[in-house]
Design a protein around this motif. Sequence first.
Motif, PDB file in Angstrom:
ATOM      1  N   MET A   1       0.844  -1.189   0.000  1.00  0.00           N
ATOM      2  CA  MET A   1       0.000   0.000   0.000  1.00  0.00           C
ATOM      3  C   MET A   1       0.871   1.227   0.000  1.00  0.00           C
ATOM      4  SD  MET A   1      -2.901  -0.811   2.738  1.00  0.00           S
ATOM      5  CE  MET A   1      -3.545  -2.463   2.840  1.00  0.00           C
ATOM      6  N   SER A   2       0.376   2.264  -0.579  1.00  0.00           N
ATOM      7  CA  SER A   2       1.082   3.520  -0.422  1.00  0.00           C
ATOM      8  C   SER A   2       0.077   4.566   0.021  1.00  0.00           C
ATOM      9  CB  SER A   2       1.772   3.918  -1.719  1.00  0.00           C
ATOM     10  OG  SER A   2       0.831   3.980  -2.748  1.00  0.00           O
ATOM     11  N   GLU A   3       0.621   5.557   0.664  1.00  0.00           N
ATOM     12  CA  GLU A   3      -0.248   6.579   1.239  1.00  0.00           C
ATOM     13  C   GLU A   3      -0.655   7.579   0.178  1.00  0.00           C
ATOM     14  OE1 GLU A   3      -1.566   8.896   4.840  1.00  0.00           O
ATOM     15  OE2 GLU A   3      -1.517   6.847   4.171  1.00  0.00           O
ATOM     16  N   LEU A   4      -1.931   7.931   0.189  1.00  0.00           N
ATOM     17  CA  LEU A   4      -2.396   9.060  -0.611  1.00  0.00           C
ATOM     18  C   LEU A   4      -2.492  10.244   0.340  1.00  0.00           C
ATOM     19  CD1 LEU A   4      -5.297   7.267  -2.484  1.00  0.00           C
ATOM     20  CD2 LEU A   4      -3.077   7.917  -3.429  1.00  0.00           C
ATOM     21  N   VAL A   5      -2.209  11.417  -0.147  1.00  0.00           N
ATOM     22  CA  VAL A   5      -2.278  12.561   0.764  1.00  0.00           C
ATOM     23  C   VAL A   5      -3.345  13.541   0.325  1.00  0.00           C
ATOM     24  CG1 VAL A   5       0.100  12.368   1.578  1.00  0.00           C
ATOM     25  CG2 VAL A   5      -0.395  13.765  -0.420  1.00  0.00           C
ATOM     26  N   THR A   6      -3.895  14.224   1.306  1.00  0.00           N
ATOM     27  CA  THR A   6      -4.814  15.319   1.019  1.00  0.00           C
ATOM     28  C   THR A   6      -3.972  16.574   0.788  1.00  0.00           C
ATOM     29  OG1 THR A   6      -4.952  15.942   3.324  1.00  0.00           O
ATOM     30  CG2 THR A   6      -6.565  14.332   2.554  1.00  0.00           C
ATOM     31  N   ALA A   7      -4.613  17.607   0.282  1.00  0.00           N
ATOM     32  CA  ALA A   7      -3.892  18.864   0.069  1.00  0.00           C
ATOM     33  C   ALA A   7      -3.352  19.380   1.403  1.00  0.00           C
ATOM     34  CB  ALA A   7      -4.814  19.893  -0.574  1.00  0.00           C
ATOM     35  N   ALA A   8      -4.155  19.262   2.471  1.00  0.00           N
ATOM     36  CA  ALA A   8      -3.708  19.767   3.781  1.00  0.00           C
ATOM     37  C   ALA A   8      -2.510  18.970   4.284  1.00  0.00           C
ATOM     38  CB  ALA A   8      -4.854  19.680   4.790  1.00  0.00           C
ATOM     39  N   GLN A   9      -2.540  17.661   4.092  1.00  0.00           N
ATOM     40  CA  GLN A   9      -1.412  16.835   4.540  1.00  0.00           C
ATOM     41  C   GLN A   9      -0.153  17.208   3.762  1.00  0.00           C
ATOM     42  OE1 GLN A   9      -3.167  12.956   3.978  1.00  0.00           O
ATOM     43  NE2 GLN A   9      -3.799  12.801   6.116  1.00  0.00           N
ATOM     44  N   MET A  10      -0.290  17.391   2.434  1.00  0.00           N
ATOM     45  CA  MET A  10       0.875  17.720   1.617  1.00  0.00           C
ATOM     46  C   MET A  10       1.457  19.071   2.029  1.00  0.00           C
ATOM     47  SD  MET A  10       2.723  16.388  -0.711  1.00  0.00           S
ATOM     48  CE  MET A  10       4.148  16.985  -1.612  1.00  0.00           C
ATOM     49  N   ARG A  11       0.558  20.039   2.258  1.00  0.00           N
ATOM     50  CA  ARG A  11       1.017  21.359   2.681  1.00  0.00           C
ATOM     51  C   ARG A  11       1.757  21.261   4.009  1.00  0.00           C
ATOM     52  NH1 ARG A  11      -3.356  23.716   0.369  1.00  0.00           N
ATOM     53  NH2 ARG A  11      -4.694  23.227   2.147  1.00  0.00           N
ATOM     54  N   ALA A  12       1.219  20.455   4.939  1.00  0.00           N
ATOM     55  CA  ALA A  12       1.841  20.315   6.254  1.00  0.00           C
ATOM     56  C   ALA A  12       3.222  19.687   6.119  1.00  0.00           C
ATOM     57  CB  ALA A  12       0.954  19.463   7.160  1.00  0.00           C
ATOM     58  N   ILE A  13       3.332  18.695   5.260  1.00  0.00           N
ATOM     59  CA  ILE A  13       4.627  18.032   5.079  1.00  0.00           C
ATOM     60  C   ILE A  13       5.647  18.994   4.476  1.00  0.00           C
ATOM     61  CG2 ILE A  13       5.763  16.291   3.627  1.00  0.00           C
ATOM     62  CD1 ILE A  13       3.278  14.521   4.297  1.00  0.00           C
ATOM     63  N   GLU A  14       5.197  19.744   3.469  1.00  0.00           N
ATOM     64  CA  GLU A  14       6.113  20.710   2.850  1.00  0.00           C
ATOM     65  C   GLU A  14       6.544  21.772   3.859  1.00  0.00           C
ATOM     66  OE1 GLU A  14       4.414  20.345  -1.702  1.00  0.00           O
ATOM     67  OE2 GLU A  14       3.680  21.922  -0.384  1.00  0.00           O
ATOM     68  N   GLN A  15       5.581  22.254   4.629  1.00  0.00           N
ATOM     69  CA  GLN A  15       5.917  23.294   5.616  1.00  0.00           C
ATOM     70  C   GLN A  15       6.862  22.751   6.671  1.00  0.00           C
ATOM     71  OE1 GLN A  15       2.338  25.097   7.186  1.00  0.00           O
ATOM     72  NE2 GLN A  15       1.679  25.676   5.130  1.00  0.00           N
ATOM     73  N   ALA A  16       6.627  21.491   7.100  1.00  0.00           N
ATOM     74  CA  ALA A  16       7.495  20.899   8.117  1.00  0.00           C
ATOM     75  C   ALA A  16       8.910  20.743   7.560  1.00  0.00           C
ATOM     76  CB  ALA A  16       6.928  19.555   8.574  1.00  0.00           C
ATOM     77  N   ALA A  17       9.017  20.319   6.299  1.00  0.00           N
ATOM     78  CA  ALA A  17      10.347  20.131   5.698  1.00  0.00           C
ATOM     79  C   ALA A  17      11.058  21.476   5.587  1.00  0.00           C
ATOM     80  CB  ALA A  17      10.219  19.468   4.325  1.00  0.00           C
ATOM     81  N   ILE A  18      10.303  22.508   5.222  1.00  0.00           N
ATOM     82  CA  ILE A  18      10.910  23.840   5.075  1.00  0.00           C
ATOM     83  C   ILE A  18      11.313  24.383   6.453  1.00  0.00           C
ATOM     84  CG2 ILE A  18      10.448  26.238   4.393  1.00  0.00           C
ATOM     85  CD1 ILE A  18       8.636  25.013   2.128  1.00  0.00           C
ATOM     86  N   SER A  19      10.395  24.260   7.446  1.00  0.00           N
ATOM     87  CA  SER A  19      10.736  24.801   8.783  1.00  0.00           C
ATOM     88  C   SER A  19      11.917  24.081   9.402  1.00  0.00           C
ATOM     89  CB  SER A  19       9.574  24.707   9.774  1.00  0.00           C
ATOM     90  OG  SER A  19       8.356  24.755   9.159  1.00  0.00           O
ATOM     91  N   SER A  20      12.095  22.802   9.080  1.00  0.00           N
ATOM     92  CA  SER A  20      13.213  22.065   9.684  1.00  0.00           C
ATOM     93  C   SER A  20      14.550  22.515   9.089  1.00  0.00           C
ATOM     94  CB  SER A  20      13.033  20.566   9.443  1.00  0.00           C
ATOM     95  OG  SER A  20      13.328  20.283   8.080  1.00  0.00           O
TER      96      SER A  20
END
Length: 546
Positions: A1-20
């Motif tokens: 299985m692979s994960e599908l992401v919602t727009a909110a999840q994708m935004r959160a992941i991108e923001q977390a990667a940028i903030s880190s």
Amino acid sequence: MSELVTAAQMRAIEQAAISSGKVTGLALMERAGQGVVQAICETWPELTIGAHGAVVLCGPGNNGGDGYVVARLLAARGWSVAVFAYGDPARLPPDARANYERWCRVGGCAPLTALDDSTFSDAAVTVDALFGTGLTRPLPSEVLNALMFASTRPNAAAPQRPPIVAVDIASGVDADSGRVIGGDEQGDELPYWPALTVTFGAAKVGHMLLPHAGDTRHKLVVAPIGVEDDIARAYLTWNVVEHLDLAAVRHIDLLGRPDISLQALELAKDVASHKFGHGHAVILSGPAGRTGAARLAARAALRVGAGLVTVAAPRDAMAENAAQLTAIMLREAEGAAALADLLRDKRLNAICLGPGLGQARARDLVPVALDATRDRDVSGVVLDADALSAFADDPVDLFTMLHDGCVLTPHAGEFARLFPDLSARLNAPAMTGPAYSKVDAARDAAERAGCTVLLKGSDTVIADETGDAAINAACYDRAAPWLATAGSGDVLAGLVTGLLARGYAPVTAAETAAWLHTEAALSFGPGLIAEDLPEELPKVFRALGV
Ligand SMILES: NC(=O)C1=CN([C@@H]2O[C@H](COP(=O)(O)OP(=O)(O)OC[C@H]3O[C@@H](n4cnc5c(N)ncnc54)[C@H](OP(=O)(O)O)[C@@H]3O)[C@@H](O)[C@H]2O)[C@@H](O)CC1
Ligand SMILES: Nc1ncnc2c1ncn2[C@@H]1O[C@H](COP(=O)(O)OP(=O)(O)O)[C@@H](O)[C@H]1O
Ligand SMILES: [K+]
């Protein structure tokens, strides 16, 4: 299985990667643009030789920013690139603005309204970077007109328009539901059909749902942009990802091959086991003249590995069934008392009611089956077709009887009978994003029913009471339109029942059955009829290494 992401999840992941500090927004945007160019070259290898033309349409957000990167990278390959923008570039968000300015040092940018027929005369592709995951309302008419203009040949004498490449998702489509924001009641007409969609990091939920996933010529590429590890980590612990509200943390899986070894392991039969170790499935048959559906389900249950399968038939259907059953056993069970008697045998651990059953009999027998299986450690009940429609007048009556060993397998019509409000919400035009999706509808139904719900279609959604959901997407390279054939749903019900008999948890049985059903159709190919599906399973199992 692979994960599908919602727009909110994708935004959160991108923001977390940028903030880190691990990556900048500009770097992500650059990789996104590179991913689009690479996918164009892989899809049309002839475009890697020589210089060509491209039209790039850029919007007012970061999707537009990706477009400016694509324009620059294509121009760097010697292509002649015409860029058209919607909105005031001065108001672009910072990373998109930076890429707009870089592009302006290479080439020009005209307003979207300046598109005309000559724009497309030398173009090999049109790139749609107007709106991505940030779409929240219907497309402005200027944008809608431009997309229709870019995709429609003006008259029969004019040349075809170039194929359109959607950056992240076709503009106008909601990334969480696959639905067109502002679309009509049917909601099945995209502003245009992309030839290729290039998305980033992970597929979005909406990519796998109709109408977005409904075109078999459409190719989807997931381009890596360096946040894939974050997505995998977040999959295990969504709740530690910042910026997410709780509603967004539930999993949505795409059923696929990555878990192939697990599938093979679980589907294999243990060397030391005997038939009673693989369960005993019972399929209720309809009356004389309506027995085929039960036999299709029974055959599927046996082929998927149930140790024993019994068809339980009314008296008038005994001869008809006997004439056509060999390895599958046959018992007479006409009414409620006979079924209750049959189910006193605790070795019968999975039962399927619905295919061909008739609604009046379903109304009598479903309560008996549910009562006999409630509070047993291992016992599953699949309710399909007539066993669902029989409760259209009073769905709550059914819901109060269901237990967590049940799997409901409605198609859209049966779903509307049991969950009319959820169906109405799903079919009402979507005016804002994120829109109510088929995943939401299946989840809400599972919660209300208190059991697993498998909502059929080429975008089958499976959800259980926990709120987790999975999509079996028979689209893109898994498109299996030959499954739209009489009796294929009966086979699916049989597969679920067989896996329940083998001891699979209800949600796993539903997911695995839906996946195998599509794999069998793909393996058989065009010309498929329902009878072929169970017979194709051995080939599917061999390919899985079972
Ligand atoms: N985040 C990242 O780091 C990365 C993101 N990436 C890329 O960014 C995309 C997401 O970008 P995004 O969030 O800026 O949204 P996008 O879809 O471009 O447009 C939203 C803008 O339009 C507006 N708006 C909305 N609907 C509207 C309508 N109907 N009519 C008119 N306006 C409307 C809305 O503003 P609003 O008016 O709603 O405040 C906003 O200004 C994503 O799909 C991917 O391609 C990649 O580069 C990888 C790195
Ligand atoms: N176009 C399609 N692509 C992939 N799968 C499909 C398509 N149409 C139908 N199916 C699948 O085929 C099955 C049809 O079930 P159902 O509608 O109950 O039909 P029937 O009652 O004739 O058996 C479901 O599993 C559904 O997901
Ligand atoms: K787009």
